[in-house]
Design a protein around this motif. Structure first.
Motif, PDB file in Angstrom:
ATOM      1  N   UNK A 160      16.702  33.416  27.141  1.00 12.78           N
ATOM      2  CA  UNK A 160      15.856  33.635  28.304  1.00 12.78           C
ATOM      3  C   UNK A 160      14.541  34.329  27.948  1.00 12.78           C
TER       4      UNK A 160
ATOM      5  N   UNK B 157      14.374  37.212  37.909  1.00 15.57           N
ATOM      6  CA  UNK B 157      14.938  35.864  37.853  1.00 15.57           C
ATOM      7  C   UNK B 157      14.089  34.985  36.950  1.00 15.57           C
ATOM      8  N   UNK B 158      14.742  34.093  36.265  1.00 13.84           N
ATOM      9  CA  UNK B 158      13.956  33.185  35.428  1.00 13.84           C
ATOM     10  C   UNK B 158      13.331  32.091  36.278  1.00 13.84           C
ATOM     11  N   UNK B 159      12.163  31.696  35.890  1.00 13.36           N
ATOM     12  CA  UNK B 159      11.475  30.602  36.570  1.00 13.36           C
ATOM     13  C   UNK B 159      11.149  29.561  35.519  1.00 13.36           C
ATOM     14  N   UNK B 160      11.423  28.323  35.829  1.00 15.24           N
ATOM     15  CA  UNK B 160      11.093  27.274  34.885  1.00 15.24           C
ATOM     16  C   UNK B 160      10.066  26.344  35.493  1.00 15.24           C
TER      17      UNK B 160
ATOM     18  N   UNK C 239      25.629  29.982  37.823  1.00 12.73           N
ATOM     19  CA  UNK C 239      26.019  30.948  38.850  1.00 12.73           C
ATOM     20  C   UNK C 239      26.043  30.222  40.190  1.00 12.73           C
ATOM     21  N   UNK C 240      26.655  30.818  41.203  1.00  7.20           N
ATOM     22  CA  UNK C 240      26.632  30.220  42.541  1.00  7.20           C
ATOM     23  C   UNK C 240      27.759  29.218  42.728  1.00  7.20           C
TER      24      UNK C 240
ATOM     25  N   UNK D 207      21.402  29.622  35.270  1.00  6.84           N
ATOM     26  CA  UNK D 207      21.957  30.510  34.251  1.00  6.84           C
ATOM     27  C   UNK D 207      21.708  31.985  34.539  1.00  6.84           C
ATOM     28  N   UNK D 208      20.696  32.332  35.302  1.00  3.59           N
ATOM     29  CA  UNK D 208      20.525  33.704  35.750  1.00  3.59           C
ATOM     30  C   UNK D 208      20.791  33.754  37.252  1.00  3.59           C
ATOM     31  N   UNK D 209      20.556  34.888  37.904  1.00  2.34           N
ATOM     32  CA  UNK D 209      21.060  35.076  39.265  1.00  2.34           C
ATOM     33  C   UNK D 209      20.431  34.125  40.287  1.00  2.34           C
ATOM     34  N   UNK D 210      19.201  33.767  40.104  1.00  2.12           N
ATOM     35  CA  UNK D 210      18.538  32.891  41.064  1.00  2.12           C
ATOM     36  C   UNK D 210      18.427  31.488  40.498  1.00  2.12           C
ATOM     37  N   UNK D 211      18.523  30.514  41.360  1.00  3.72           N
ATOM     38  CA  UNK D 211      18.380  29.152  40.878  1.00  3.72           C
ATOM     39  C   UNK D 211      16.911  28.827  40.662  1.00  3.72           C
ATOM     40  N   UNK D 212      16.670  28.046  39.669  1.00  2.00           N
ATOM     41  CA  UNK D 212      15.310  27.592  39.393  1.00  2.00           C
ATOM     42  C   UNK D 212      15.337  26.081  39.365  1.00  2.00           C
TER      43      UNK D 212
ATOM     44  N   UNK E 121      19.634  29.881  47.506  1.00  2.00           N
ATOM     45  CA  UNK E 121      20.132  31.127  46.932  1.00  2.00           C
ATOM     46  C   UNK E 121      19.131  32.231  47.253  1.00  2.00           C
ATOM     47  N   UNK E 122      19.324  33.419  46.695  1.00  2.00           N
ATOM     48  CA  UNK E 122      18.557  34.579  47.170  1.00  2.00           C
ATOM     49  C   UNK E 122      17.048  34.467  46.931  1.00  2.00           C
ATOM     50  N   UNK E 123      16.659  33.825  45.864  1.00  2.21           N
ATOM     51  CA  UNK E 123      15.230  33.735  45.567  1.00  2.21           C
ATOM     52  C   UNK E 123      14.721  32.334  45.874  1.00  2.21           C
TER      53      UNK E 123
ATOM     54  N   UNK F 232      12.709  28.980  45.255  1.00  2.00           N
ATOM     55  CA  UNK F 232      12.285  28.197  44.104  1.00  2.00           C
ATOM     56  C   UNK F 232      11.349  27.118  44.608  1.00  2.00           C
TER      57      UNK F 232
END
Lengths: 124, 124, 124, 124
Positions: free
Chosen positions: B27, B112-115, C21-22, C109-114, D110-112, D114
């Motif tokens: 990450x 949070x990661x952003x892609x 996750x989720x 893979x981390x807490x928030x979806x991207x 989800x929480x964030x 995208x």
């Protein structure tokens, strides 16, 4: 080096969000364009902004030096008229020399930052 | 199999962010390009990096084997000169054979990661 | 209706992440392609997968019915060989009829979806 | 000003997610398209929606005024038939005048939040 790019570019989906979270200015919400000029001369750029409910505004004029990148935040376009927060817009850009244009957004209106990027539409 | 792709590619909006969160190196914040060579010969690639305030640097040379994918993190381009963190850049890539190039970013500077991903601009 | 699209498509930057996750399966990490066939005949599709360190695998065969959309998760391509988790890949797709192909990723893979999406490269 | 754009556009990967978080309606999950008409005449647009398991629906008709941007949420297309939540779809759009079309998604399941955006496929 070859001349890389096109003279005319457009994208439809611009939006400057109002709310921001995180450190300023790195995580400030913004829409921006990156303009690459690979040529050995300065490029003269004209930008026109289109809205949903009012006449287009422009041109905004700027230059990109020979063999340089220039990033422009739409927040920073103020002459002839600032772009309002929360207003949707489209952008048409024309250049005196071939350039490559990319559009990106960082939206930090909720807790996590979200980034989005796309090549602009090469119109010619 | 047909030869797939183009010889010249560019994208304008590169940026290697400084801060990272989450496990290393999966990450770790990075910009990267993926290069697909579907041909039955090795492709020779030259990359030129353009900046906002200094002369372009290059070429960075690399090869992509026949019928292989190669992913390159800009963090790993060090010869002739490493790309500095937090510096914005553009990229022009040329290849000896048609290839397909995709640009992507993982920005983990907030929680949070952003892609983000986009096709590069196929210049020819 | 016009025939919309191209016969040959490719994208370079595929990756099936391992961690999720989720709720399953809606937020399960995945790379996928969406294929639109606007024609009044069924389209026959062949997919070839390219890797960094081994020979390409394919073709994976599938059909897209007349005037239908089909979404394909790369996780679900198992014949002739499943795509391994955490392995980077590229994809070349050819069709018997013009189709429109879009590539997308959901990385949880981390807490928030991207989410990330891009038009594939229309090679012809 | 030049006429900018194309008459035919398509994208394959539409999806209206069900769950939303955050303030309504700004962070409501949605897929949408932005249509830019730079011409001095109104553009007449027809949209056709394609599904995985049923016949295409359309045309949905709308207009984009001269020199204006119009953003359309797929949630708001209800005549001849609303697009169902959680249903995957593709979109083919044709216009009486050249326009520029961009597709974007905000997924707040989800929480964030995208965001994702891509140029649509310019089919002609």
């Amino acid at each position: 080096m070859n001349r890389i790019g096109k003279l005319n570019w457009a994208f439809a989906g611009g939006h400057i969000p109002f709310a921001s979270t995180g450190e300023e200015p790195m995580f400030n919400s913004h829409d921006k364009i990156a303009i690459l000029n690979t040529a050995e001369e300065e490029a003269e750029i004209e930008i026109f902004i289109f809205y949903e409910n009012s006449a287009p505004v422009g041109s905004y004029s700027l230059k990109v030096k020979a063999q340089r990148l220039r990033k422009v935040r739409f927040n920073d376009l103020i002459d002839p008229e600032a772009i309002q927060l929360e207003r949707k817009f489209s952008c048409y850009l024309r250049s005196s020399l071939p350039v490559v244009v990319q559009f990106s957004r960082m939206d930090t209106g909720q807790a996590a930052n979200a980034v989005m990027g796309t090549i602009a539409f090469p119109a010619d």
